[in-house]
Design an enzyme around this catalytic site. Structure first.
Site, PDB file in Angstrom:
ATOM      1  N   ASN A  58      28.455 -26.229   6.372  1.00 53.81           N
ATOM      2  CA  ASN A  58      28.771 -25.012   7.143  1.00 53.81           C
ATOM      3  C   ASN A  58      28.890 -23.774   6.267  1.00 53.81           C
ATOM      4  O   ASN A  58      28.279 -22.745   6.547  1.00 53.81           O
ATOM      5  CB  ASN A  58      30.077 -25.222   7.916  1.00 53.81           C
ATOM      6  N   ARG A 106      38.899 -33.490   3.875  1.00 57.16           N
ATOM      7  CA  ARG A 106      39.927 -34.523   3.836  1.00 57.16           C
ATOM      8  C   ARG A 106      39.736 -35.441   5.045  1.00 57.16           C
ATOM      9  O   ARG A 106      39.561 -34.982   6.155  1.00 57.16           O
ATOM     10  CB  ARG A 106      41.294 -33.844   3.900  1.00 57.16           C
ATOM     11  N   HIS A 149      45.354 -20.126  -3.299  1.00 59.43           N
ATOM     12  CA  HIS A 149      44.729 -20.050  -1.982  1.00 59.43           C
ATOM     13  C   HIS A 149      45.627 -20.712  -0.948  1.00 59.43           C
ATOM     14  O   HIS A 149      46.196 -21.762  -1.200  1.00 59.43           O
ATOM     15  CB  HIS A 149      43.379 -20.774  -2.069  1.00 59.43           C
TER      16      HIS A 149
HETATM   17  N1  LIG Z   1      37.813 -21.216  -1.045  1.00 59.79           N
HETATM   18  C1  LIG Z   1      37.885 -20.983   0.256  1.00 59.79           C
HETATM   19  O1  LIG Z   1      38.467 -20.004   0.684  1.00 59.79           O
HETATM   20  C2  LIG Z   1      37.196 -21.937   1.197  1.00 59.79           C
HETATM   21  C3  LIG Z   1      36.950 -21.561   2.520  1.00 59.79           C
HETATM   22  C4  LIG Z   1      36.273 -22.450   3.361  1.00 59.79           C
HETATM   23  C5  LIG Z   1      35.878 -23.699   2.875  1.00 59.79           C
HETATM   24  N2  LIG Z   1      36.161 -24.034   1.589  1.00 59.79           N
HETATM   25  C6  LIG Z   1      35.745 -25.319   1.032  1.00 59.79           C
HETATM   26  O2  LIG Z   1      34.332 -25.313   0.871  1.00 59.79           O
HETATM   27  C7  LIG Z   1      33.848 -26.645   0.890  1.00 59.79           C
HETATM   28  C8  LIG Z   1      32.689 -26.762   1.860  1.00 59.79           C
HETATM   29  O3  LIG Z   1      33.122 -26.552   3.197  1.00 59.79           O
HETATM   30  P1  LIG Z   1      32.098 -26.807   4.405  1.00 59.79           P
HETATM   31  O4  LIG Z   1      32.825 -26.456   5.662  1.00 59.79           O
HETATM   32  O5  LIG Z   1      30.781 -26.190   4.115  1.00 59.79           O
HETATM   33  O6  LIG Z   1      31.944 -28.396   4.326  1.00 59.79           O
HETATM   34  P2  LIG Z   1      30.700 -29.264   4.825  1.00 59.79           P
HETATM   35  O7  LIG Z   1      31.194 -30.670   4.884  1.00 59.79           O
HETATM   36  O8  LIG Z   1      30.100 -28.648   6.032  1.00 59.79           O
HETATM   37  O9  LIG Z   1      29.625 -29.134   3.639  1.00 59.79           O
HETATM   38  C9  LIG Z   1      29.802 -29.688   2.380  1.00 59.79           C
HETATM   39  C10 LIG Z   1      28.440 -30.114   1.868  1.00 59.79           C
HETATM   40  O10 LIG Z   1      28.570 -30.545   0.508  1.00 59.79           O
HETATM   41  C11 LIG Z   1      27.614 -31.574   0.327  1.00 59.79           C
HETATM   42  N3  LIG Z   1      27.881 -32.363  -0.883  1.00 59.79           N
HETATM   43  C12 LIG Z   1      28.804 -33.330  -1.082  1.00 59.79           C
HETATM   44  N4  LIG Z   1      28.689 -33.829  -2.327  1.00 59.79           N
HETATM   45  C13 LIG Z   1      27.685 -33.164  -2.934  1.00 59.79           C
HETATM   46  C14 LIG Z   1      27.099 -33.219  -4.228  1.00 59.79           C
HETATM   47  N5  LIG Z   1      27.536 -34.077  -5.151  1.00 59.79           N
HETATM   48  N6  LIG Z   1      26.087 -32.384  -4.504  1.00 59.79           N
HETATM   49  C15 LIG Z   1      25.619 -31.497  -3.576  1.00 59.79           C
HETATM   50  N7  LIG Z   1      26.143 -31.400  -2.339  1.00 59.79           N
HETATM   51  C16 LIG Z   1      27.159 -32.210  -2.024  1.00 59.79           C
HETATM   52  C17 LIG Z   1      27.717 -32.392   1.598  1.00 59.79           C
HETATM   53  O11 LIG Z   1      26.584 -33.234   1.761  1.00 59.79           O
HETATM   54  C18 LIG Z   1      27.824 -31.284   2.653  1.00 59.79           C
HETATM   55  O12 LIG Z   1      26.551 -30.916   3.150  1.00 59.79           O
HETATM   56  C19 LIG Z   1      35.074 -27.517   1.229  1.00 59.79           C
HETATM   57  O13 LIG Z   1      35.638 -28.047   0.046  1.00 59.79           O
HETATM   58  C20 LIG Z   1      36.017 -26.533   1.878  1.00 59.79           C
HETATM   59  O14 LIG Z   1      37.370 -26.965   1.781  1.00 59.79           O
HETATM   60  C21 LIG Z   1      36.797 -23.176   0.756  1.00 59.79           C
END
Ligand SMILES: NC(=O)c1ccc[n+]([C@@H]2O[C@H](COP(=O)([O-])OP(=O)(O)OC[C@H]3O[C@@H](n4cnc5c(N)ncnc54)[C@H](O)[C@@H]3O)[C@@H](O)[C@H]2O)c1
Length: 309
Positions: free
Chosen positions: A13, A83, A176
């Site tokens: 996402n 998680r 954060h």
């Molecule tokens: N810092 C912030 O403010 C903030 C805000 C929103 C989300 N996040 C974090 O961002 C991350 C992603 O969120 P999301 O909603 O896109 O999750 P998501 O599950 O939609 O996408 C994560 C993607 O990472 C991929 N992935 C997993 N292991 C991998 C690897 N070794 N190499 C390449 N790709 C890999 C998965 O296949 C998946 O497509 C999460 O850790 C979330 O907590 C952080």
């Protein structure tokens, strides 16, 4: 001048939406990479095919091969696991740490001069992993959190006072989420501190909602977490760097003495330009603000300690 190249790791996402925003603004060519086969390729092609309608020539590709990321000017790391039931926060920490380590090592192999923007949670700890695994100078490892937290604070200020979000400015420090430290003294509407525009009760309510901002969205979505505002926050940072704007934005930066903190990534205002973090901006804190900041620093230090760093 050839277009810049940005790699986004993780085509979920946050990653895919960030890729879309980068292409929409025609900031760079984009490489979307994931371990899932087909997803980055499909989303990349879909984004490319939106170009004629949206009017961008950014080339977007999806891949599972790091060779395609070669020579990236900037890399955004969103790869990670959410998680799952039964998984402790520490389990997630260790799992995502191993993902971020592997991703960083691969990125650095093909783009030794790149700048890393870390997004994967737990954010501040993942910045440490990326910094250590890359061996990069501190200027080139930056965590995204403060821009998102302050955008949420600004949204709530604008809603409360019925003013344009564009007239709002908000200032947050610290880690954060739960331990972020909003600074109302420095948060303004058209330059007027919000402490002069609302009551202490109103202010406390907005601050709590901002702290719980991520959880509020998860509560609605049930599966998955926020991505529209997070991706917008990422792209504000990407733009500041690629266009060398020298924007002052709250980001997670490795502190070495600033704010009395040593060797820890914590959210502080920084100047973002073509060299990455070009300066950490230090401001004077009152005693209560210092105490809150210290609490946040302690929480980050505890997480990083679990990693054994
Ligand atoms: N810092 C912030 O403010 C903030 C805000 C929103 C989300 N996040 C974090 O961002 C991350 C992603 O969120 P999301 O909603 O896109 O999750 P998501 O599950 O939609 O996408 C994560 C993607 O990472 C991929 N992935 C997993 N292991 C991998 C690897 N070794 N190499 C390449 N790709 C890999 C998965 O296949 C998946 O497509 C999460 O850790 C979330 O907590 C952080």
């Amino acid at each position: 001048m050839p277009r810049k190249k940005v790699t986004v790791v993780g085509s979920g996402n946050v990653g895919a939406t960030a890729a879309q925003r980068i292409a929409d603004k025609e900031l760079a060519d984009v490489v979307l990479i994931d371990i899932l086969e087909g997803i980055p390729q499909g989303k990349g092609l879909d984004l490319l095919e939106a170009g004629p309608i949206e009017g961008y020539d950014s080339r977007v590709i999806g891949t599972n091969n790091y060779v395609d990321t070669k020579g990236s000017d900037l890399c955004v790391i969103t790869a990670g696991l959410p998680r799952k039931p039964g998984m402790s926060r520490d389990d997630l920490l260790m799992k995502n740490a191993s993902i971020v380590k592997e991703v960083t090592e691969n990125l650095v192999k093909y783009s030794p001069d790149t700048i890393l923007i870390v997004v994967t949670n737990p954010l501040d700890a993942m910045c440490h992993v990326a910094h250590k695994s890359s061996g990069f100078p501190k200027q080139r490892v930056i965590g995204m959190a403060g821009v998102l937290d302050s955008a949420r604070f600004r949204t709530f200020i604008a809603m409360e006072l019925e003013v344009s979000v564009e007239s709002t400015h908000a200032f947050v420090l610290g880690g954060h989420g739960d331990t972020m430290v909003p600074l109302p003294r420095y948060s303004t509407v058209a330059g007027i501190p919000i402490t002069e525009l609302m009551s202490a009760e109103q202010l406390a309510r907005l601050i709590q909602r901002t702290r719980d901002g991520g959880a509020e969205i998860v509560g609605y979505l049930k599966t998955g977490s926020a991505y529209y505002a997070p991706s917008a926050a990422i792209v504000e940072m990407v733009e500041a760097i690629l266009l060398d704007k020298k924007k002052i934005l709250p980001c997670a930066a490795l502190l070495q003495g600033e704010y009395g903190v040593n060797g820890l990534f914590v959210g502080v205002p920084v100047k973002l330009g073509s060299r990455g973090i070009e300066k950490v901006i230090e401001i004077q804190l009152t005693a209560p603000e210092k105490a809150e900041f210290q609490k946040s620093v302690d929480a980050v230090r505890a997480l990083v300690g679990v990693l054994g760093y």
